[in-house]
Design a protein around this motif. Sequence first.
Motif, PDB file in Angstrom:
ATOM      1  N   LEU A  86      17.383 -24.024 -32.852  1.00 51.62           N
ATOM      2  CA  LEU A  86      18.530 -23.110 -32.905  1.00 51.62           C
ATOM      3  C   LEU A  86      19.601 -23.613 -33.871  1.00 51.62           C
ATOM      4  CD1 LEU A  86      18.981 -22.059 -29.185  1.00 51.62           C
ATOM      5  CD2 LEU A  86      18.356 -20.599 -31.108  1.00 51.62           C
ATOM      6  N   ALA A  87      19.826 -24.917 -33.894  1.00 52.55           N
ATOM      7  CA  ALA A  87      20.806 -25.474 -34.825  1.00 52.55           C
ATOM      8  C   ALA A  87      20.379 -25.226 -36.265  1.00 52.55           C
ATOM      9  CB  ALA A  87      20.971 -26.974 -34.571  1.00 52.55           C
ATOM     10  N   PHE A  88      19.091 -25.413 -36.529  1.00 48.96           N
ATOM     11  CA  PHE A  88      18.595 -25.159 -37.881  1.00 48.96           C
ATOM     12  C   PHE A  88      18.697 -23.672 -38.225  1.00 48.96           C
ATOM     13  CE2 PHE A  88      15.467 -24.588 -41.207  1.00 48.96           C
ATOM     14  CZ  PHE A  88      15.772 -25.648 -42.039  1.00 48.96           C
ATOM     15  N   PHE A  89      18.428 -22.799 -37.250  1.00 47.33           N
ATOM     16  CA  PHE A  89      18.547 -21.360 -37.473  1.00 47.33           C
ATOM     17  C   PHE A  89      19.973 -20.977 -37.854  1.00 47.33           C
ATOM     18  CE2 PHE A  89      19.883 -17.316 -35.563  1.00 47.33           C
ATOM     19  CZ  PHE A  89      19.153 -16.438 -36.343  1.00 47.33           C
ATOM     20  N   PHE A  90      20.974 -21.518 -37.118  1.00 45.86           N
ATOM     21  CA  PHE A  90      22.361 -21.163 -37.411  1.00 45.86           C
ATOM     22  C   PHE A  90      22.814 -21.720 -38.756  1.00 45.86           C
ATOM     23  CE2 PHE A  90      22.602 -20.445 -32.757  1.00 45.86           C
ATOM     24  CZ  PHE A  90      22.919 -19.102 -32.839  1.00 45.86           C
ATOM     25  N   LEU A  91      22.287 -22.885 -39.146  1.00 49.55           N
ATOM     26  CA  LEU A  91      22.604 -23.396 -40.483  1.00 49.55           C
ATOM     27  C   LEU A  91      22.015 -22.479 -41.547  1.00 49.55           C
ATOM     28  CD1 LEU A  91      23.674 -25.476 -42.486  1.00 49.55           C
ATOM     29  CD2 LEU A  91      21.528 -26.713 -42.197  1.00 49.55           C
ATOM     30  N   ALA A  92      20.765 -22.074 -41.373  1.00 49.44           N
ATOM     31  CA  ALA A  92      20.127 -21.178 -42.348  1.00 49.44           C
ATOM     32  C   ALA A  92      20.831 -19.826 -42.381  1.00 49.44           C
ATOM     33  CB  ALA A  92      18.651 -21.004 -42.004  1.00 49.44           C
ATOM     34  N   LYS A  93      21.284 -19.336 -41.231  1.00 47.27           N
ATOM     35  CA  LYS A  93      22.012 -18.067 -41.190  1.00 47.27           C
ATOM     36  C   LYS A  93      23.334 -18.172 -41.938  1.00 47.27           C
ATOM     37  CE  LYS A  93      23.935 -14.793 -37.920  1.00 47.27           C
ATOM     38  NZ  LYS A  93      24.356 -14.618 -36.536  1.00 47.27           N
ATOM     39  N   GLN A  94      23.996 -19.319 -41.790  1.00 47.65           N
ATOM     40  CA  GLN A  94      25.257 -19.542 -42.501  1.00 47.65           C
ATOM     41  C   GLN A  94      25.024 -19.653 -44.008  1.00 47.65           C
ATOM     42  OE1 GLN A  94      28.304 -19.532 -41.201  1.00 47.65           O
ATOM     43  NE2 GLN A  94      29.202 -19.853 -43.195  1.00 47.65           N
ATOM     44  N   LEU A  95      23.949 -20.287 -44.406  1.00 44.12           N
ATOM     45  CA  LEU A  95      23.676 -20.480 -45.828  1.00 44.12           C
ATOM     46  C   LEU A  95      23.202 -19.200 -46.509  1.00 44.12           C
ATOM     47  CD1 LEU A  95      21.903 -23.943 -45.899  1.00 44.12           C
ATOM     48  CD2 LEU A  95      24.173 -23.388 -46.739  1.00 44.12           C
ATOM     49  N   PHE A  96      22.261 -18.497 -45.879  1.00 44.09           N
ATOM     50  CA  PHE A  96      21.637 -17.341 -46.521  1.00 44.09           C
ATOM     51  C   PHE A  96      22.323 -16.020 -46.202  1.00 44.09           C
ATOM     52  CE2 PHE A  96      17.928 -20.293 -46.068  1.00 44.09           C
ATOM     53  CZ  PHE A  96      17.892 -20.651 -47.405  1.00 44.09           C
ATOM     54  N   LYS A  97      23.142 -15.988 -45.139  1.00 40.24           N
ATOM     55  CA  LYS A  97      23.836 -14.758 -44.718  1.00 40.24           C
ATOM     56  C   LYS A  97      22.864 -13.617 -44.418  1.00 40.24           C
ATOM     57  CE  LYS A  97      28.020 -16.370 -45.855  1.00 40.24           C
ATOM     58  NZ  LYS A  97      28.541 -17.324 -44.966  1.00 40.24           N
ATOM     59  N   ASN A  98      21.670 -13.968 -43.936  1.00 42.99           N
ATOM     60  CA  ASN A  98      20.629 -12.979 -43.668  1.00 42.99           C
ATOM     61  C   ASN A  98      19.830 -13.463 -42.463  1.00 42.99           C
ATOM     62  OD1 ASN A  98      18.500 -11.210 -43.664  1.00 42.99           O
ATOM     63  ND2 ASN A  98      18.155 -11.321 -45.869  1.00 42.99           N
ATOM     64  N   ILE A  99      19.719 -12.627 -41.449  1.00 41.05           N
ATOM     65  CA  ILE A  99      19.030 -13.041 -40.217  1.00 41.05           C
ATOM     66  C   ILE A  99      17.536 -13.204 -40.447  1.00 41.05           C
ATOM     67  CG2 ILE A  99      18.439 -12.305 -37.875  1.00 41.05           C
ATOM     68  CD1 ILE A  99      21.223 -11.188 -37.611  1.00 41.05           C
ATOM     69  N   GLU A 100      16.930 -12.318 -41.232  1.00 39.54           N
ATOM     70  CA  GLU A 100      15.487 -12.413 -41.468  1.00 39.54           C
ATOM     71  C   GLU A 100      15.124 -13.710 -42.186  1.00 39.54           C
ATOM     72  OE1 GLU A 100      17.229  -9.628 -42.385  1.00 39.54           O
ATOM     73  OE2 GLU A 100      16.569  -8.283 -40.773  1.00 39.54           O
ATOM     74  N   THR A 101      15.914 -14.077 -43.177  1.00 40.97           N
ATOM     75  CA  THR A 101      15.668 -15.325 -43.896  1.00 40.97           C
ATOM     76  C   THR A 101      15.904 -16.521 -42.988  1.00 40.97           C
ATOM     77  OG1 THR A 101      16.445 -14.220 -45.895  1.00 40.97           O
ATOM     78  CG2 THR A 101      16.238 -16.602 -45.985  1.00 40.97           C
TER      79      THR A 101
END
Length: 128
Positions: A31-46
Amino acid sequence: MALFLLAYLARISAVQAWTYLPAFLMPITTLAFFFLAKQLFKNIETALLSAILFILYHGVYNRFWVWQIVGYFGVLPNFTLLPVSLAFFFQYLSSRKIKYAWLTVFLGFIMVKTGIMALALLLLSLFS
């Protein structure tokens, strides 16, 4: 502290809690990695694809599946705290709200308490 709390709540010995703790921490790490990726890419699918690739990487390359029981969890706080700390740092850079800077500093302090390698990872990530 979390080790003894888990042992007390589950009514098992601390040795058994030490063995099972990574199995509880790995979903939090994902989940922590997911939220970092969401913050970086600004896209939930990515971000979802990134989290799935994160799980597959640790499952295939490191042979550490989410459901596996491992006796050593020293690296997991770094995998958990580093993405969250970086997500707060990137949030601070985009919004310039001081609370995100303080959260980054607080999590960095916790990472220092877990080990000097965690500090090196945080500093390397922030200044690269």
